[in-house]
Scaffold this active site. Sequence first.
Site, short mmCIF file in Angstrom:
data_model
loop_
_atom_site.label_atom_id
_atom_site.label_comp_id
_atom_site.label_asym_id
_atom_site.label_seq_id
_atom_site.Cartn_x
_atom_site.Cartn_y
_atom_site.Cartn_z
N HIS B 71 -22.16 42.78 43.11
CA HIS B 71 -23.59 43.01 42.92
C HIS B 71 -24.23 43.65 44.16
O HIS B 71 -25.06 44.55 44.06
CB HIS B 71 -24.26 41.66 42.58
N GLU B 74 -23.40 47.25 44.21
CA GLU B 74 -24.25 47.97 43.24
C GLU B 74 -25.57 48.36 43.90
O GLU B 74 -26.02 49.51 43.80
CB GLU B 74 -24.47 47.07 42.01
N HIS B 75 -26.20 47.41 44.59
CA HIS B 75 -27.46 47.73 45.28
C HIS B 75 -27.26 48.86 46.29
O HIS B 75 -28.07 49.77 46.39
CB HIS B 75 -27.97 46.49 46.04
N GLU B 147 -33.92 38.05 45.60
CA GLU B 147 -33.44 38.10 44.21
C GLU B 147 -32.75 36.76 43.89
O GLU B 147 -32.93 36.20 42.80
CB GLU B 147 -32.48 39.27 44.01
#
Lengths: 431, 436
Positions: B71, B74-75, B147
Amino acid sequence: MPPTRIKLADSVYLNVIETDKFKTNFISAEFFIPLRAETAAKAALLPSVLLRGTKKYPDMASLNRQFDYLYGSYIWPRNYKLGETQVIGFSSYVLADKYALEPTPIMSELLGVMEEIVFSPVTEGGVFRADYVEGEKRNLIDRIKAQINNKNYYAVKRCRDEMCRGEAYAVSELGEIEDVQAVTPESLYEFYKWIISGTRVELYFVGSFDIGKLTEQLRDIFGRCANISAPELKTEVIRRAEKVKEVIEDQPVKQGKLSLGFRTDCTLADRDYHVFAMFRELYGGSPTSKLFVNVREKLSLCYYCSAMGEAHKGIMIVSSGIDVANKQKAQDEILRQLELTRAGEITEAELAAARNSLKNSYRELYDNADSIKSWYTSRMLVGRDDSPEDAAAAIETVTAEDIANMAKRVTLDTIYFLNGTLKPDEGSDEE
Amino acid sequence: MIESRVNVKENPAIGEKYYYVKHKSGLDIYVIPKKLSTYYAMFGTKYGSVHNKFRIKGEAEYTEVPDGIAHFLEHKMFENEDGEDTFAKFARTGASANAYTSFLCTMYLFSCTDKFYESLEILLDYVTKPYFTEQSVQKEQGIIAQEIRMGEDNPGRALFFGLMRAMYKNHNARIDIAGTVESIAKIDHHLLYKCYNTFYNLGNMALCVSGDVTPEEVIAVADKVLKPQATHEVECIEPAEDPEVNRPNFTCRMQVAKPLFAIGVKDVEISSNPYERMKKNAAMTVLENMLFGGASEFYNKLYEEGLITKSFGAWHDHNHSMSMFCVQGESDRPEEVYSRFLKYIDKQKRDGLSKDDFERCRRVMFSNFIKGFDSTSEIVNNFLGNFVFEGADMLDYAEVIRELDFEYTDKIFRSVFQDSHYALATVYPLEEAEKV
């Protein structure tokens, strides 16, 4: 292209958008009333109670079996507010007849079920069944209470409510718990009779069908709603904030939620609304907006920071989830970006990005029947019928100066902070 | 020179077709023409949060990485060497871009109504050009920490991962996709490159587009951006699971109005044959509605008694890595719902499922499948995530539904629903004393 608008009877209209690009047809029936504390709870209850059973399908199980039989074409309840208007009703996506596994007139049969739901509810002693009403009251109360579960939503709603306290807009479309408790089968039935005989009714059809036949069937069904007493629908707008109100609420959560509420001095009823749309997009509407780029990307303060507008009421809420310790820092940056916008510090790239992004979101609407309905419904309330394509054309000429001038009209009204009191490593004890 | 190969597949009964392109770079490309306003493209890799111990076939050692790194990666793909972030690149074409990471894959996507091929070029370009620095990794840690905190305050998320931890002993579905604030602190740019070079190999990826497009034009863009690449195979350690649940219960307390519950049904019978998995998926879909749908006895009885609310529902997941069924909702008495669930399943097994219910629910499933073709985003998400990455073909699914039979569905029901397969997760409201 705006929908073809057909008057079925006084206060009853059918809006048709013909297109053959979908495998489904969309149908909805909505009733419009002023948003008021006295009626909000009843309005919220009514669609759910009507979906409990009809004369022909007396309980939920038999209704749902019928939806299944009609290829999963569920009729779902609607309840929302547009400014100070409350809208309730029903919608359904209906599989096009030609895809049926065996020949079935799915659309006309579905309209038959909708007629049952709206006009032939199960009754007991001339009013709604008491157990159905009680059951749906309990459910509605649960939903009202459950708003606290979703913090992102809750913090925006609380800001809006604090800001508009005393105005009709602060009335929740779900009603208040006490008002729900006070509803009886008699009072709800009384309200129901008014809804089907004394309000504005808007029907939408998006898809491909024999429109003549559809119009006749819908006239037969909804023509009985004809009336000349439908209430006027309007929204009081406060154009500027006088002074800033600040509200802090403690809750046992980890992340703080900051919401800033603004009066925008511009509504959908104004000729320059497209300038406001451009301003909001550039300020906090996309991942290239000033808020996202600065509060998130440059300062790493949050995961989300965006600005939402309410077109009828003329308000805008900026919301973000942050570390509690960064509240002031985030607030200062959000307001500083507004100042910069007012001062006209807008690059060509920002302007083009906002324009491209808005045009794209307008044009994507055409692929979603429910979104097209929402677009025109919202406009119909203020007497407009410009299409998403018209809106895309209107923003072509908006300049940086126009946006700066619009930003100057926006005033801060309310600062709401949901103060998380849990330490990061604290939390829910697991067993 | 090697050329790209194109095959077309059509299903006239539902009026849909797609082109499959084996691109000369090694990438699989799927083009699904649709006359809609919105174009949609998704470029994905079979790399998700569960792949935390891996090696390229031939390497001696396995690499173990911190939780949440897929993840995080991905960012970081949104940052580029030229200093312009990916969102700014898409802003020039007006496309709306996004990305997400799941247990099993990472997907980069955009939708647009204009300048599709320009946007496609941006997509292929940025996903194939990693650029990570020490500084930019640090900057992202602050954003992702928020997040994660947002997720920690979300009761639905607590319920879901609580259930996963109750059901699974070893499977990495136990681990939150975003990791923890502590685990992501261990990520640096070297590790990111290691993961990127392992999993973002064109042979481990696929591109799927839908809209008013032609395969020739898509290939032209791919030709321009993608260099032929030596593809490799990735090996991951995926721990085995017993059929029994790890533990039968999970509970926690959070600020919710009413207790949330999820009854998980663990299933370890996963075929290595994609077609078989597709069949079982169809059977599990039809079971959701038969057993727990709006017309089911269970839903209606409990709803009338006020034991459950409209938030009640059933869902399942069945793929090459995991298989489960879940019934979830809100209730003042989760334990009572659970005990009624056990009795209900027993009764269904004793009396047998109803063939009429089966036919009715199969019809709904067929219709939902057809309705999914009204949106390019739904088509692409389903096509790539649920079919291509599972080795299956979405256009075959219409036939799978048509041919699904009652006896097979009944067999699946009996094999999935067994007493030792159940776990109950619950999020209770805070005690009075814990409220502020």
